[in-house]
Design a protein around this motif. Structure first.
Motif, short mmCIF file in Angstrom:
data_model
loop_
_atom_site.label_atom_id
_atom_site.label_comp_id
_atom_site.label_asym_id
_atom_site.label_seq_id
_atom_site.Cartn_x
_atom_site.Cartn_y
_atom_site.Cartn_z
N SER A 2 0.92 -1.17 0.16
CA SER A 2 0.00 -0.06 0.01
C SER A 2 0.93 1.31 0.01
O SER A 2 2.06 1.18 0.16
N PHE A 3 0.32 2.42 -0.33
CA PHE A 3 1.08 3.79 -0.46
C PHE A 3 1.67 3.93 0.92
O PHE A 3 2.78 4.46 1.28
N TYR A 4 0.90 3.53 2.10
CA TYR A 4 1.34 3.70 3.57
C TYR A 4 2.67 3.14 3.68
O TYR A 4 3.40 3.49 4.10
N ASP A 5 2.71 1.77 3.26
CA ASP A 5 3.84 1.02 3.33
C ASP A 5 5.11 1.62 2.61
O ASP A 5 6.13 1.43 3.18
N VAL A 6 4.73 1.92 1.57
CA VAL A 6 5.77 2.43 0.63
C VAL A 6 6.34 3.56 1.31
O VAL A 6 7.57 3.86 1.34
N PHE A 7 5.42 4.54 1.79
CA PHE A 7 6.12 5.41 2.48
C PHE A 7 6.76 5.48 3.59
O PHE A 7 7.81 6.18 4.02
N MET A 8 6.63 4.67 4.52
CA MET A 8 6.99 4.12 5.57
C MET A 8 8.44 3.13 5.63
O MET A 8 9.15 3.04 6.21
N TRP A 39 10.03 8.91 3.67
CA TRP A 39 9.87 10.00 4.67
C TRP A 39 11.17 10.58 4.93
O TRP A 39 11.41 11.79 5.26
N ALA A 40 12.03 9.52 5.22
CA ALA A 40 13.40 9.75 5.60
C ALA A 40 14.14 10.76 4.44
O ALA A 40 14.93 11.60 4.46
N ILE A 41 13.77 10.31 3.11
CA ILE A 41 14.39 11.00 1.94
C ILE A 41 13.87 12.28 2.09
O ILE A 41 14.63 13.20 1.81
N LEU A 42 12.49 12.38 2.44
CA LEU A 42 11.72 13.82 2.24
C LEU A 42 12.64 14.66 3.34
O LEU A 42 12.77 15.91 3.24
N LEU A 43 12.79 14.03 4.51
CA LEU A 43 13.69 14.80 5.50
C LEU A 43 14.95 15.35 4.84
O LEU A 43 15.42 16.55 5.12
N LEU A 62 6.94 6.77 -9.01
CA LEU A 62 7.63 7.88 -8.27
C LEU A 62 8.29 7.02 -7.16
O LEU A 62 9.24 7.46 -6.56
N THR A 63 7.46 6.36 -6.14
CA THR A 63 7.67 6.13 -4.80
C THR A 63 8.41 4.63 -4.67
O THR A 63 9.23 4.46 -3.67
N ILE A 64 8.03 3.68 -5.52
CA ILE A 64 8.72 2.37 -5.18
C ILE A 64 10.20 2.30 -5.45
O ILE A 64 11.05 1.62 -4.67
#
Lengths: 327, 437
Positions: A174-180, A193-197, A239-241
């Motif tokens: 899921s997108f949540y898992d991808v983001f986390m 999120w670590a990349i975004l930081l 973009l995210t995977i």
């Protein structure tokens, strides 16, 4: 007193090469920490080996060539860390060594050291590793103590099936898992999120421009939408995977291998995004980011030539492209 | 206001250190016993001495006469006696130097009253008589500028943007002499039939803006506007300021007059006021004496011809340590070694910085900060490497002669490359090569 030799400006900014590289290293702390948290102590070994070997190769090369050592500017450490972070946790340690040796000695030092290389050292060595040792480094595991082997996320990218159709079968995270970061991948590239930081830090410190990563991802997103059945979810997964976000923040923002003119930098990253999308969609080729970056590394000076700004008070704006090709 | 231009201002924020002297009133200092007048105080031909040793002079007595063409009068700034005329160094190099011994009577000779209805000719003649030259740093004879632009002026633009760090002399001038500035501005507008005037100030200096607005209100003028510039270096540059405030780009080889703009520094405007309304010659100016090496930084009203050493003494002397002496600001000023030089008409600031060990140059990492920040959109690093590889012709392609010498490229470079030096050296090589107009 030799005062007459002193010339304006008498003050200089605080910025140094060392400071910029230190900022990049700081920006990489969140992803490095999460790599260790998610993929275990082995990630730490890879990171230490990456940084250590890159610095060693630079020191060694400059010693042998009787050049002034530049390891203190931390640029070798950045390259080493980037290489370690862009490998999967299952990669043999000697691949890390191979990667840093190629990056530092062949890509960076042979053309003349920092500022002189045409290609992004980390990216070129990463692509070379991919070409030479694919089976060894595409053996994905999900993070966690069990280290279950997983479907490669990138093969989803290559697959023809609609991702949204797959989500219901829980084959795609899921997108949540991808983001986390609950997905397989290279150790530094999974936790979004670590990349975004890191991204936020680099923008605040004015090391990179906000629009550079955004434009690259925008280019990729639009290309996938255009060629990929206009499916919003598929585009977002693209973009995210994979490597895209990590590359957008830490790879395409490399100063030396990119263009120098502001406008040219935006075209450069847009094209990297577009080429990546085309490679992924038309050739089912995961890992297209690296190849796209290398292609654009070569074309960067052309963009600089085309985008030369108009000088105040003048009308013409052209400068010979042949000139900008030299470093 | 042109919002896009405001937002896309190129340049760089530099720690300005103006707080050292920003709120200090201009103080009169004791005049020294001896004053030294270099005949080379302005751009163009030096003035020619018209006094002899032994002559008595008063404040306003002519010492050096305008040589015609680009040149300006030089007057005594004290009353006393001429004690020597010889060759010696000034800030602009070796020239005839008149020494006057002060008798501390401060007697003045005044110019004659101009009356109420002043024509352009009378006005420019007054500027010439009074020996007014640009006080912002270039030292261009003001009467020539106002003569050349007598038919073309559409706008009057008064430059109050003192973008160099540390300098506060223009700022103090605006705060303390706002009424005078507005009064003479109204007169110039009447003489030149100009309908619009902008006084450009930096937005980090609210006090000068407030003072000017108050003075404008008091004078009931509707056509003088205070224009706030972002506090980004270099806002004080003439052509860039015209572009920013009026949206007119001065093309290559054009001057501000060619685009219909009459442009003066605020301190010059104040000097014009004194010449026109007080019938005074240009004999003193506000100088900011500042920097980390001076014990009590001050804004002083100094007579032209005062030795730097005297001003230093009046400001408490130096702290111990290695020092760089600079006339002007830290970005574009010039360093000097000899404290017995004396201030001239365009000495805005005397800055005394701590001397650091030389920064070592590193390899360029192509971060492109010099290109991003160049206010005239040059590519400093490319010009620098063209100079270092001796490909001087590339300098023409890269338009290196458009450099405004602001120094941002050298300032901002993380590798500490002396980009401005290289650009200036390349331009020296190019000089004379395309002198065919």
């Amino acid at each position: 007193m030799m005062i007459s030799e002193l010339k304006a400006p008498f003050i200089r900014s605080e910025a140094t090469t060392h400071g910029i590289m230190r900022d990049v290293l700081i920006a990489l702390i969140p992803v490095s920490a999460m790599a260790i948290v998610y993929f275990g102590i082995r990630s730490l070994h890879m990171i230490i080996l990456g940084i250590g070997s890159a610095v060693f190769f630079e020191y060694f090369y400059q010693k042998v060539m009787k050049k002034e050592s530049t390891i203190k500017d931390l640029s070798a450490a950045v390259t080493g860390l980037l290489i370690a972070l862009s490998l999967p946790p299952t990669a043999p340690l000697w691949i890390v060594l191979f990667g840093t040796a190629v990056a530092i000695i062949f890509v960076k030092q042979l053309p003349g050291g920092i500022g002189k290389n045409t290609f992004n050292p980390a990216v070129l060595s990463r692509v070379l590793i991919k070409i030479l040792f694919t089976p060894l480094i595409t053996n994905w595991v999900l993070p966690g103590p069990d280290a279950v082997s997983a479907a490669t996320p990138l093969s989803l990218i290559g697959s023809d099936t609609s991702v949204s159709a797959l989500i219901s079968f829980s084959e795609v995270p899921s997108f949540y898992d991808v983001f986390m970061g609950n997905i397989g991948g290279n150790i530094g590239e999974t936790v979004k999120w670590a990349i975004l930081l890191g991204f936020a830090y680099l923008v605040i410190r004015k090391v990179i421009s906000f629009w550079v990563p955004i434009s690259m991802l925008g280019g990729l997103f639009l290309t996938i939408l255009l060629f990929g059945k206009s499916d919003f979810n598929i585009a977002l997964y693209h973009l995210t995977i994979g490597t895209a976000m990590f590359a957008a923040v830490f790879m395409v923002t490399d100063y030396t291998s990119g263009p120098m003119i502001k406008k040219a930098r935006i075209y450069y990253v847009l094209l990297i995004g577009i080429i990546t999308g085309v490679l992924r969609i038309l050739f089912y080729l995961p890992g297209g980011v690296g190849i796209a970056i290398l292609i654009m590394n070569v074309l960067a000076p052309v963009l600089d030539g085309v985008c030369t700004p108009r000088v105040f008070g003048h009308t013409g704006r052209t400068i010979p492209v042949s000139y900008v090709f030299r470093k | 206001m042109n919002l896009i231009k405001y937002l896309t201002t190129k340049g760089v924020k530099i720690p300005d250190h103006k707080e050292m002297t920003r709120d200090l009133n201009v103080v009169n200092i004791k005049t020294p016993k001896h004053l030294y007048y270099s005949m080379d105080m302005h751009i163009g031909k030096p003035a020619k001495p018209v006094v002899a040793v032994g002559d008595s002079v008063k404040i306003g007595s002519l010492l050096g006469k305008n040589q015609g063409g680009i040149s300006a009068n030089i007057h005594s700034s004290v009353s006393g006696k001429v004690i020597s005329i010889d060759e010696d160094g000034g800030f602009r190099g070796k020239c005839e130097l008149i020494t006057v011994e002060n008798d501390y009577k401060d007697e003045k000779v005044k110019l004659k009253d101009l009356g109420d209805d002043i024509s352009i000719e009378e006005f420019t003649k007054r500027l010439q008589e009074a020996g007014i030259t640009g006080k912002g740093g270039a030292g261009f004879p003001t009467h020539i500028k106002y003569e050349m632009e007598k038919h073309e002026a559409e706008y009057l633009l008064i430059n109050g943007a003192e973008c160099e760090p540390y300098s506060t002399s223009d700022h103090r001038c605006m705060v303390e002499y706002a009424d005078e500035i507005v009064k003479i501005t109204n007169l110039i507008m009447k003489i030149y039939q100009v309908d619009e005037t902008y006084i450009a100030v930096e937005n980090q200096m609210p006090e000068s803006k407030r003072a000017l607005n108050q003075a404008i209100k008091k004078s009931h003028s509707k056509s003088i506007k205070v224009y706030e510039l972002p506090s980004i270096y270099p806002q004080g540059h003439a052509a860039l300021q015209i572009d920013k405030v009026l949206g007119i780009e001065t093309k290559e080889k054009q001057r501000s007059g060619d685009v219909g703009v009459l442009q003066s520094n605020v301190s010059t405007i104040k000097a014009i006021h004194d010449a026109v309304f007080n019938n005074e010659t240009f004999f003193r100016r506000i100088i900011t004496v500042t920097g980390p090496m001076i014990k009590t930084p001050k804004n002083v009203m100094a007579r032209i011809g005062t030795e730097v050493a005297h001003l230093v003494e009046e400001c408490g002397g130096f702290y111990d340590g290695e020092r760089i002496n600079i006339t002007g600001g830290p970005m574009m000023g010039k360093s000097f070694g000899n404290l017995s030089l004396s201030v001239d008409k365009d000495t805005t600031t005397l800055l005394f910085l701590k001397r650091h060990s030389k920064t070592e140059e590193k390899a360029c990492i192509r971060c492109a900060r010099c290109i991003d920040h160049c206010p005239v959109s040059l590519q400093p690093i490319l010009i620098s490497s063209a100079y270092r590889t001796r490909e001087y012709d590339l300098g023409i392609t890269l338009k290196s002669e458009s450099c405004i010498n602001c120094g941002i490229c050298s300032y901002i470079c993380p590798s500490k490359i002396n980009l401005l030096d290289d650009i200036q050296n390349l331009n020296k090589e190019l000089e004379g090569k395309d002198d065919d107009q």
